[in-house]
Design a protein around this motif. Structure first.
Motif, PDB file in Angstrom:
ATOM      1  N   PHE A  32      -1.834 -12.034   0.612  1.00  0.00           N
ATOM      2  CA  PHE A  32      -1.315 -11.112   1.629  1.00  0.00           C
ATOM      3  C   PHE A  32      -1.717  -9.677   1.305  1.00  0.00           C
ATOM      4  N   ILE A  33      -1.709  -9.313   0.032  1.00  0.00           N
ATOM      5  CA  ILE A  33      -2.144  -7.961  -0.350  1.00  0.00           C
ATOM      6  C   ILE A  33      -3.615  -7.759  -0.022  1.00  0.00           C
ATOM      7  N   ASN A  34      -4.424  -8.752  -0.341  1.00  0.00           N
ATOM      8  CA  ASN A  34      -5.860  -8.640  -0.080  1.00  0.00           C
ATOM      9  C   ASN A  34      -6.148  -8.583   1.412  1.00  0.00           C
ATOM     10  N   ALA A  35      -5.395  -9.367   2.203  1.00  0.00           N
ATOM     11  CA  ALA A  35      -5.599  -9.339   3.653  1.00  0.00           C
ATOM     12  C   ALA A  35      -5.234  -7.974   4.226  1.00  0.00           C
ATOM     13  N   ALA A  36      -4.182  -7.343   3.698  1.00  0.00           N
ATOM     14  CA  ALA A  36      -3.810  -6.002   4.162  1.00  0.00           C
ATOM     15  C   ALA A  36      -4.844  -4.967   3.743  1.00  0.00           C
ATOM     16  N   LEU A  37      -5.421  -5.133   2.557  1.00  0.00           N
ATOM     17  CA  LEU A  37      -6.481  -4.215   2.132  1.00  0.00           C
ATOM     18  C   LEU A  37      -7.715  -4.342   3.006  1.00  0.00           C
ATOM     19  N   ASN A  42      -2.502   0.888   3.852  1.00  0.00           N
ATOM     20  CA  ASN A  42      -2.024   1.451   2.597  1.00  0.00           C
ATOM     21  C   ASN A  42      -0.967   0.520   2.003  1.00  0.00           C
ATOM     22  N   ILE A  43      -1.150   0.158   0.740  1.00  0.00           N
ATOM     23  CA  ILE A  43      -0.280  -0.811   0.093  1.00  0.00           C
ATOM     24  C   ILE A  43       0.433  -0.139  -1.075  1.00  0.00           C
ATOM     25  N   HIS A  44       1.739  -0.338  -1.155  1.00  0.00           N
ATOM     26  CA  HIS A  44       2.540   0.099  -2.294  1.00  0.00           C
ATOM     27  C   HIS A  44       3.153  -1.133  -2.932  1.00  0.00           C
ATOM     28  N   VAL A  45       2.894  -1.313  -4.208  1.00  0.00           N
ATOM     29  CA  VAL A  45       3.364  -2.493  -4.936  1.00  0.00           C
ATOM     30  C   VAL A  45       4.367  -2.059  -5.985  1.00  0.00           C
ATOM     31  N   LEU A  46       5.559  -2.664  -5.918  1.00  0.00           N
ATOM     32  CA  LEU A  46       6.554  -2.474  -6.974  1.00  0.00           C
ATOM     33  C   LEU A  46       6.401  -3.645  -7.938  1.00  0.00           C
ATOM     34  N   GLY A  47       5.752  -3.388  -9.070  1.00  0.00           N
ATOM     35  CA  GLY A  47       5.427  -4.458 -10.003  1.00  0.00           C
ATOM     36  C   GLY A  47       6.427  -4.546 -11.134  1.00  0.00           C
ATOM     37  N   LEU A  59      -8.442  -8.816  -6.235  1.00  0.00           N
ATOM     38  CA  LEU A  59      -8.170  -8.005  -5.053  1.00  0.00           C
ATOM     39  C   LEU A  59      -9.381  -7.182  -4.658  1.00  0.00           C
ATOM     40  N   ASN A  60      -9.405  -6.781  -3.403  1.00  0.00           N
ATOM     41  CA  ASN A  60     -10.472  -5.953  -2.876  1.00  0.00           C
ATOM     42  C   ASN A  60     -10.296  -4.525  -3.382  1.00  0.00           C
TER      43      ASN A  60
END
Length: 296
Positions: A32-37, A42-47, A59-60
């Protein structure tokens, strides 16, 4: 339906990827992260559970400025003085400031890896309140969260999933590279759609969806799950033969009047409505005192 969710057409929603120890959902989360990229979002990840290096594998990375990783892995509880994201910052004001500080003007996609870590240190009502506020706010376009269902009570999992517009329950498939996605999607009109799909994830995080689950075609029915006839072992017969059924249909019920009886009741003859009394030989009837038998 999984392909539609990966396209990200629904905005302002909460997507929950629910997994367990038997099947991880982090690979699907990275898809899902890669598809959004790839859609230049713009992606914000709370890791909280894995490092930035581990999450970024595959990831891209053609536009790294669009992927912002907030490190909550090295010091999630804020025990040191390092400037990292802590679990106590999981609230509307802190997250809105964090997203607007490092994002462009358009709303961003917020990825939480994982909600289970947050639920272990914050109360479920507080987490649900923050998620609901983020859905209504303007800083976040979509929220995608990973939830380990076997780490929490059913009530906690149900409360979080009740807020979600889409829930993907990941389970093991028949083959080693396959998994089963049980999807529940709620539309804005309130309609609930459910489906079950088999999918696999390639090395480049591309998701291959099979429209029909293969394990349903080859699954043999358990003898205990076969539908049993409750009348099979009775000592009496509940079914009627053809002869008994015909006899039952010809039987006149006591509360059903025939045509002749209806005519006799509706068109009574002369002298109807009179009551005639013929004394019996044993009747002790005194003409002079009709009430002699009464104790008065």
């Amino acid at each position: 339906m999984l392909s539609e969710l990966l396209q990200g057409t629904d905005t302002g929603g909460l997507l929950i990827i629910q997994d367990s120890s038997s099947c991880t959902g982090r690979h699907l989360l990275k898809s899902f992260i890669n598809a959004a990229l790839n859609r230049e979002e713009n992606i914000h990840v709370l890791g909280f559970e894995v490092s930035e290096e581990e999450l970024g594998e595959g990831l891209n990375t053609s536009s790294p400025q669009r992927l912002c990783f907030h490190n909550a892995y090295s010091d999630p509880l804020g025990w040191t003085d390092h400037l990292t994201f802590t679990v106590h910052q999981f609230c509307l004001d802190e997250l809105t400031h964090l997203v607007k500080q490092t994002s462009q003007s358009k709303p961003a996609t917020l990825v939480i890896d994982s909600l289970s870590w947050i639920l272990r240190h914050l109360s479920p009502p507080a987490v649900c309140k923050t998620l609901q506020q983020l859905k209504r706010g303007g800083a976040v376009r979509t929220i995608i969260g990973l939830l380990h269902a076997d780490m929490h009570q059913k009530g906690t999992v149900g409360s979080v999933c009740h807020l979600a517009t889409s829930v993907i329950n990941v389970a093991p498939g028949m083959k080693g590279d396959e998994a089963v996605a049980k999807i529940t999607k709620r539309s804005k009109s309130g309609k609930v759609m459910q489906c079950e799909e088999i999918f696999s994830i390639k090395d480049d995080l591309t998701v291959i969806v099979q429209s029909k689950p293969s394990h349903l075609e080859h699954k043999q029915t358990d003898p205990e799950e076969q539908q049993m006839d409750p009348t099979a072992n009775l000592t009496f017969n509940l079914r009627l033969s053809d002869t008994e059924r015909k006899a039952k249909e010809k039987l006149a019920l006591p509360f059903v009047f025939s045509k002749a009886k209806k005519t006799a009741l509706l068109h009574s003859g002369q002298g109807s409505g009179r009551i005639l009394y013929e004394p019996d030989a044993n009747d002790d009837y005194d003409q002079e005192d009709p009430d002699d038998d009464l104790d008065v």
